[in-house]
Design a protein around this motif. Structure first.
Motif, PDB file in Angstrom:
ATOM      1  N   LEU A  94      -6.975   2.443   2.532  1.00 37.89           N
ATOM      2  CA  LEU A  94      -6.211   1.205   2.702  1.00 37.89           C
ATOM      3  C   LEU A  94      -5.168   0.980   1.623  1.00 37.89           C
ATOM      4  O   LEU A  94      -4.094   0.443   1.903  1.00 37.89           O
ATOM      5  N   LEU A  95      -5.487   1.356   0.381  1.00 40.75           N
ATOM      6  CA  LEU A  95      -4.658   0.984  -0.766  1.00 40.75           C
ATOM      7  C   LEU A  95      -4.311   2.185  -1.637  1.00 40.75           C
ATOM      8  O   LEU A  95      -4.409   2.108  -2.868  1.00 40.75           O
ATOM      9  N   PRO A  96      -3.898   3.292  -1.051  1.00 37.95           N
ATOM     10  CA  PRO A  96      -3.631   4.469  -1.901  1.00 37.95           C
ATOM     11  C   PRO A  96      -2.508   4.197  -2.901  1.00 37.95           C
ATOM     12  O   PRO A  96      -1.460   3.657  -2.556  1.00 37.95           O
ATOM     13  N   THR A 112      -5.834 -10.070   4.811  1.00 35.37           N
ATOM     14  CA  THR A 112      -5.908 -11.300   5.592  1.00 35.37           C
ATOM     15  C   THR A 112      -6.368 -10.981   7.015  1.00 35.37           C
ATOM     16  O   THR A 112      -6.892  -9.892   7.288  1.00 35.37           O
ATOM     17  N   VAL A 113      -6.179 -11.925   7.908  1.00 39.33           N
ATOM     18  CA  VAL A 113      -6.550 -11.760   9.314  1.00 39.33           C
ATOM     19  C   VAL A 113      -5.301 -11.964  10.160  1.00 39.33           C
ATOM     20  O   VAL A 113      -4.308 -12.547   9.700  1.00 39.33           O
ATOM     21  N   PRO A 114      -5.289 -11.488  11.402  1.00 35.72           N
ATOM     22  CA  PRO A 114      -4.075 -11.565  12.225  1.00 35.72           C
ATOM     23  C   PRO A 114      -3.499 -12.966  12.374  1.00 35.72           C
ATOM     24  O   PRO A 114      -2.269 -13.131  12.378  1.00 35.72           O
ATOM     25  N   THR A 115      -4.347 -13.980  12.495  1.00 29.73           N
ATOM     26  CA  THR A 115      -3.810 -15.329  12.676  1.00 29.73           C
ATOM     27  C   THR A 115      -3.040 -15.800  11.437  1.00 29.73           C
ATOM     28  O   THR A 115      -2.061 -16.539  11.546  1.00 29.73           O
ATOM     29  N   ILE A 116      -3.459 -15.364  10.249  1.00 28.81           N
ATOM     30  CA  ILE A 116      -2.753 -15.744   9.031  1.00 28.81           C
ATOM     31  C   ILE A 116      -1.467 -14.928   8.878  1.00 28.81           C
ATOM     32  O   ILE A 116      -0.436 -15.453   8.439  1.00 28.81           O
ATOM     33  N   VAL A 117      -1.495 -13.638   9.242  1.00 32.08           N
ATOM     34  CA  VAL A 117      -0.258 -12.855   9.250  1.00 32.08           C
ATOM     35  C   VAL A 117       0.768 -13.526  10.158  1.00 32.08           C
ATOM     36  O   VAL A 117       1.956 -13.642   9.818  1.00 32.08           O
ATOM     37  N   LYS A 118       0.307 -13.995  11.305  1.00 29.89           N
ATOM     38  CA  LYS A 118       1.189 -14.682  12.251  1.00 29.89           C
ATOM     39  C   LYS A 118       1.807 -15.923  11.610  1.00 29.89           C
ATOM     40  O   LYS A 118       3.023 -16.135  11.682  1.00 29.89           O
ATOM     41  N   SER A 149       8.429  -6.185  -2.637  1.00 24.98           N
ATOM     42  CA  SER A 149       7.394  -5.513  -3.434  1.00 24.98           C
ATOM     43  C   SER A 149       6.191  -5.123  -2.588  1.00 24.98           C
ATOM     44  O   SER A 149       5.387  -4.272  -2.997  1.00 24.98           O
ATOM     45  N   LEU A 150       6.035  -5.731  -1.418  1.00 26.67           N
ATOM     46  CA  LEU A 150       4.849  -5.483  -0.595  1.00 26.67           C
ATOM     47  C   LEU A 150       4.777  -4.036  -0.116  1.00 26.67           C
ATOM     48  O   LEU A 150       5.762  -3.484   0.383  1.00 26.67           O
ATOM     49  N   LYS A 151       3.612  -3.447  -0.263  1.00 24.56           N
ATOM     50  CA  LYS A 151       3.346  -2.105   0.247  1.00 24.56           C
ATOM     51  C   LYS A 151       2.278  -2.136   1.340  1.00 24.56           C
ATOM     52  O   LYS A 151       2.334  -1.352   2.282  1.00 24.56           O
ATOM     53  N   TYR A 152       1.287  -3.018   1.164  1.00 21.61           N
ATOM     54  CA  TYR A 152       0.161  -3.046   2.088  1.00 21.61           C
ATOM     55  C   TYR A 152      -0.185  -4.488   2.457  1.00 21.61           C
ATOM     56  O   TYR A 152      -0.661  -5.244   1.604  1.00 21.61           O
ATOM     57  N   VAL A 153       0.079  -4.869   3.699  1.00 22.95           N
ATOM     58  CA  VAL A 153      -0.413  -6.137   4.230  1.00 22.95           C
ATOM     59  C   VAL A 153      -1.537  -5.762   5.189  1.00 22.95           C
ATOM     60  O   VAL A 153      -1.304  -5.312   6.309  1.00 22.95           O
ATOM     61  N   ILE A 154      -2.751  -5.908   4.681  1.00 20.62           N
ATOM     62  CA  ILE A 154      -3.934  -5.422   5.385  1.00 20.62           C
ATOM     63  C   ILE A 154      -4.518  -6.541   6.214  1.00 20.62           C
ATOM     64  O   ILE A 154      -4.770  -7.635   5.715  1.00 20.62           O
ATOM     65  N   TYR A 155      -4.733  -6.273   7.492  1.00 15.87           N
ATOM     66  CA  TYR A 155      -5.324  -7.296   8.349  1.00 15.87           C
ATOM     67  C   TYR A 155      -6.534  -6.718   9.070  1.00 15.87           C
ATOM     68  O   TYR A 155      -6.584  -5.540   9.409  1.00 15.87           O
ATOM     69  N   ALA A 156      -7.507  -7.574   9.273  1.00 19.97           N
ATOM     70  CA  ALA A 156      -8.754  -7.174   9.916  1.00 19.97           C
ATOM     71  C   ALA A 156      -9.392  -8.423  10.494  1.00 19.97           C
ATOM     72  O   ALA A 156      -8.815  -9.510  10.457  1.00 19.97           O
ATOM     73  N   VAL A 194       4.721  -2.211   6.499  1.00 18.81           N
ATOM     74  CA  VAL A 194       3.715  -2.405   5.448  1.00 18.81           C
ATOM     75  C   VAL A 194       2.366  -2.811   6.036  1.00 18.81           C
ATOM     76  O   VAL A 194       1.403  -2.996   5.285  1.00 18.81           O
ATOM     77  N   LEU A 195       2.285  -2.948   7.352  1.00 21.38           N
ATOM     78  CA  LEU A 195       1.037  -3.394   7.960  1.00 21.38           C
ATOM     79  C   LEU A 195      -0.007  -2.279   7.942  1.00 21.38           C
ATOM     80  O   LEU A 195       0.286  -1.120   8.239  1.00 21.38           O
ATOM     81  N   VAL A 196      -1.226  -2.645   7.585  1.00 20.26           N
ATOM     82  CA  VAL A 196      -2.377  -1.744   7.634  1.00 20.26           C
ATOM     83  C   VAL A 196      -3.478  -2.485   8.373  1.00 20.26           C
ATOM     84  O   VAL A 196      -3.881  -3.572   7.962  1.00 20.26           O
TER      85      VAL A 196
END
Length: 537
Positions: free
Chosen positions: A213-215, A274-280, A295-302, A321-323
Motif C-alpha cells: 500500500l505504501l511503498p 479513508t473510505v469511499p464515502t469520505i473520498v467522495k 504531494s499526495l502519493k497514496y490515497v488509500i480507500y477501503a 494516487v488512488l489505492v
C-alpha cells in the motif's frame, strides 16, 4: 523448555517468541527522536517525546496492577492519548480495546462487558460512557479520565506526570499468538464480535501494508488521519510509525474538507487512509481546488468498493494516487490491493481494471467457495474466503462464531464475489445484501452502479424488503446532487437496458442525506429499518 526450530515447546504447546509490536515506537524514537511523530493543530509531538509519554503511561498502568493479558478499553476521539494508549498497551503485553467514539452508552457498556475490560480510559465529555462500562463490567478495576476525573478516577495527565521520570519501559516478551488488540466488528449483522489480533500477525500486517500500500514512505512522510484511529486508520498509523512517518490529526472531530486540504498543503501530506464515502466528500468539495495537494502519493480507500462514477471523479481531481484494498477487521485489511496504475479514467485502457478490488495481497490467498466448501471456477459467484498470516486468531470467547467463520480451512468473509482468469477479485455484495425477488437473486451493487450514472444522483443504496407477492422487492434510497431533482419514473427509464426489468426497485425514497456509521459506511440494515418504520407509520 527445549528449543525446536524457531519455536519453543512448553507443556506440549509450541511457543514462538516474536517482537513486541510496542517496540516499533521505541525503535523509531531512537532513530528519529527529534522528528515529528504526531501533529495535532499547532502541537507537534516528536518521536522521543511520544515514546517517553508512552513509557510513563506503561509504568503508571503497571503500578495500577495491569499485567500481560489484561484488557484496556479506550473511548476517545482522535487525539494523542488515543495514539499513546495503544503503544503503552502493546508494551505491557495487554490487549487494546478501542471503541467507536460515536456509539451509545449501552453499546460501549456491551464492549466493556464482552471484552472483560480491567481498565477504562475515556475522553473529555464521555463520563456517562465510562460509568456505563463500570456498571456493565464487574472486571473494571480502574478508570482513567483524559479530561477532568470523577471521584475515584485517575487523571491521565497526572499519571504521566507521576511516572515520566521513571524513564524507559522494557516491553514485555510476547509470542506470535499473544493478543494485542480486540478488533470489534461493526455489528452490521448482530452484536459486535472481537476479532483477536496478535503480535506476530500484526508484524506481518505492518510489513504487508508497507510493501503493498505504501511503498517508499519514510521519516519525511506525512499521513493525514481522516478516519477513527480506533479501527482501520489505527492500523495505518502503526504502519506509518514503523517508518517514522508522522500522523497529522485535524482539529475538527468531524470531517472538515477545507481543513483537510489545508493540512495536506501545509504539511506536504503524501498518504492518507479513508473510505469511499469520505473520498467522495473530499474530492467534491470546492476546497480540493483551493489548496495544493500535489504531494499526495497514496490515497488509500477501503471498507467498501468505490462506485465507478465516484472513482472517475476522484481521479480527475487527484490524479493517479488512488489505492484500493479490500479487507475485514478480522483479516486486518489484508485481502486485496489495486495499485495506482490500475486506476484508470479510460474504461478501455490496457491496464484498467473496472469493478475489481484488486488481486491478493502479498502472502495471502483468496478462494471463492460454494456452499459445500468447493472452489468455484473463474467467473462463478460464491463466498469470498481467505487464508494467510493476516487472518486473526479467531473471535474471543465465541466458539460458535469461530466454527462458522473458519470452515473448510478458510476464513469466510460473508461477502459474495468472483475471481477472473488472472486472479482479480470482483465483489458482488454481502450475503446479507442479496435478496430474492420472484425466485431470482438480486445483487444491489449492480443496480446502484447503474443509478449512479444518472446525472442527478449523488448517492444511492438499494436493498430488499419483504413483499407479499414477490417474497422480497427492491427499495432504493437516493440522495440527489445539489440543485438536482429526479423521480422514480425517470430513474427507471435510466435503468432501461442497463439491468433486467425485474431488478428495478419497486419503491424509491429521496432523502437529503444518507445516514452513515461512525466509520463513514452506509449500513443497510439501518436504512432497511428506517424505511420499514416509515412504511408502517
Amino acid at each position: 523448555m527445549i528449543a525446536a526450530g524457531i519455536g519453543l515447546f512448553w507443556n506440549g504447546a509450541m511457543l514462538k517468541p516474536v517482537k513486541n509490536i510496542g517496540n516499533f515506537l521505541t525503535d523509531v524514537s531512537l532513530r528519529f527522536a527529534d522528528l515529528p511523530g504526531l501533529i495535532h493543530g499547532d502541537r507537534i509531538y516528536r518521536w522521543g517525546e511520544l515514546n517517553a509519554r508512552v513509557d510513563a503511561l506503561a509504568h503508571a498502568l503497571r503500578a495500577l496492577g495491569v499485567k500481560k493479558g489484561d484488557r484496556i478499553l479506550i473511548h476517545s476521539s482522535n487525539n494523542v492519548q488515543l495514539f499513546e494508549s495503544c503503544w503503552a498497551t502493546f508494551k505491557l503485553g495487554a490487549i487494546w480495546v478501542p471503541t467507536n467514539v460515536r456509539i451509545t452508552e449501552s453499546e460501549v457498556a456491551y464492549l466493556a462487558s464482552a471484552s472483560k475490560a480491567s481498565v477504562v480510559i475515556y475522553d473529555d465529555g464521555y463520563a456517562g460512557h465510562a460509568n456505563s462500562c463500570c456498571q456493565a463490567a464487574d472486571t473494571v478495576r480502574h478508570v482513567i479520565a483524559i479530561g477532568e476525573p470523577q471521584e475515584h478516577e485517575h487523571s491521565y495527565a497526572a499519571l504521566l506526570a507521576q511516572h515520566i521520570e521513571k524513564g524507559c519501559f522494557e516491553a514485555v516478551d510476547v509470542d506470535y499468538e499473544d493478543p494485542l488488540w480486540f478488533f470489534f466488528t461493526s455489528g452490521t449483522t448482530g452484536l459486535p464480535k472481537a476479532g483477536v489480533l496478535s503480535h506476530g500477525q500484526m508484524a506481518f500486517v505492518i510489513t504487508n501494508h508497507l510493501a503493498d500500500l505504501l511503498p517508499g514512505i519514510d521519516q519525511h512522510s506525512r499521513s493525514l488521519v481522516v478516519a477513527p484511529l480506533s479501527h482501520g486508520a489505527g492500523i495505518h498509523a502503526i504502519a506509518n510509525t514503523a517508518r517514522g512517518a508522522a500522523s497529522v490529526l485535524p482539529r475538527s472531530a468531524r470531517l472538515d474538507c477545507v481543513e483537510a486540504w489545508q493540512l495536506v498543503q501545509q504539511h506536504g501530506v503524501d498518504n492518507m487512509f479513508t473510505v469511499p464515502t469520505i473520498v467522495k466528500r473530499l474530492t467534491e468539495d470546492p476546497a480540493v481546488d483551493q489548496f495544493d495537494h500535489s504531494s499526495l502519493k497514496y490515497v488509500i480507500y477501503a471498507g467498501a468498493p468505490m462506485y465507478r462514477e465516484d472513482q472517475k471523479y476522484a481521479l480527475r481531481k487527484l490524479g493517479k494516487v488512488l489505492v484500493q484494498y479490500y479487507g475485514l477487521g478480522e483479516v486486518t485489511g489484508n485481502i486485496t490491493v489495486l495499485p495506482p496504475h490500475m486506476h484508470q479514467l479510460d474504461d478501455g485502457a490496457e491496464d484498467a481494471r473496472i469493478g475489481t478490488c484488486g488481486y491478493a495481497r502479498t502472502g495471502m490467498e483468496i478462494a471463492i467457495l460454494d456452499e459445500d466448501g468447493g472452489r468455484c471456477g473463474a467467473g462463478i459467484t460464491g463466498e469470498i474466503c481467505v487464508r494467510g498470516p493476516a487472518v486473526c486468531m479467531g473471535y474471543d470467547s465465541n466458539p460458535e462464531a469461530n466454527e462458522k467463520a473458519f470452515r473448510y480451512g478458510w476464513f469466510h468473509t460473508g461477502d459474495l464475489g468472483h475471481l477472473d482468469e488472472q486472479g482479480f477479485l470482483y465483489i458482488t455484495g454481502r450475503q446479507s445484501d442479496m435478496y430474492i425477488s420472484g425466485g431470482s437473486n438480486v445483487y444491489p451493487r449492480e443496480i446502484e452502479e447503474a443509478l449512479l450514472t444518472h446525472t442527478a444522483v449523488s448517492e444511492v443504496a438499494v436493498f430488499g424488503v419483504p413483499d407479499e407477492k414477490w417474497g422480497e422487492s427492491g427499495v432504493a434510497v437516493v440522495v440527489c446532487k445539489n440543485g438536482s431533482r429526479t423521480d422514480a419514473a425517470a430513474l427507471n427509464r435510466h435503468l432501461n437496458g442497463k439491468v433486467a426489468r425485474y431488478k428495478y426497485p419497486a419503491r424509491y425514497y429521496f432523502w437529503d442525506s444518507m445516514p452513515k456509521s461512525g466509520y463513514g459506511k452506509i449500513v443497510k440494515k439501518d436504512l432497511r429499518r428506517m424505511v420499514q418504520d416509515d412504511a408502517t407509520a
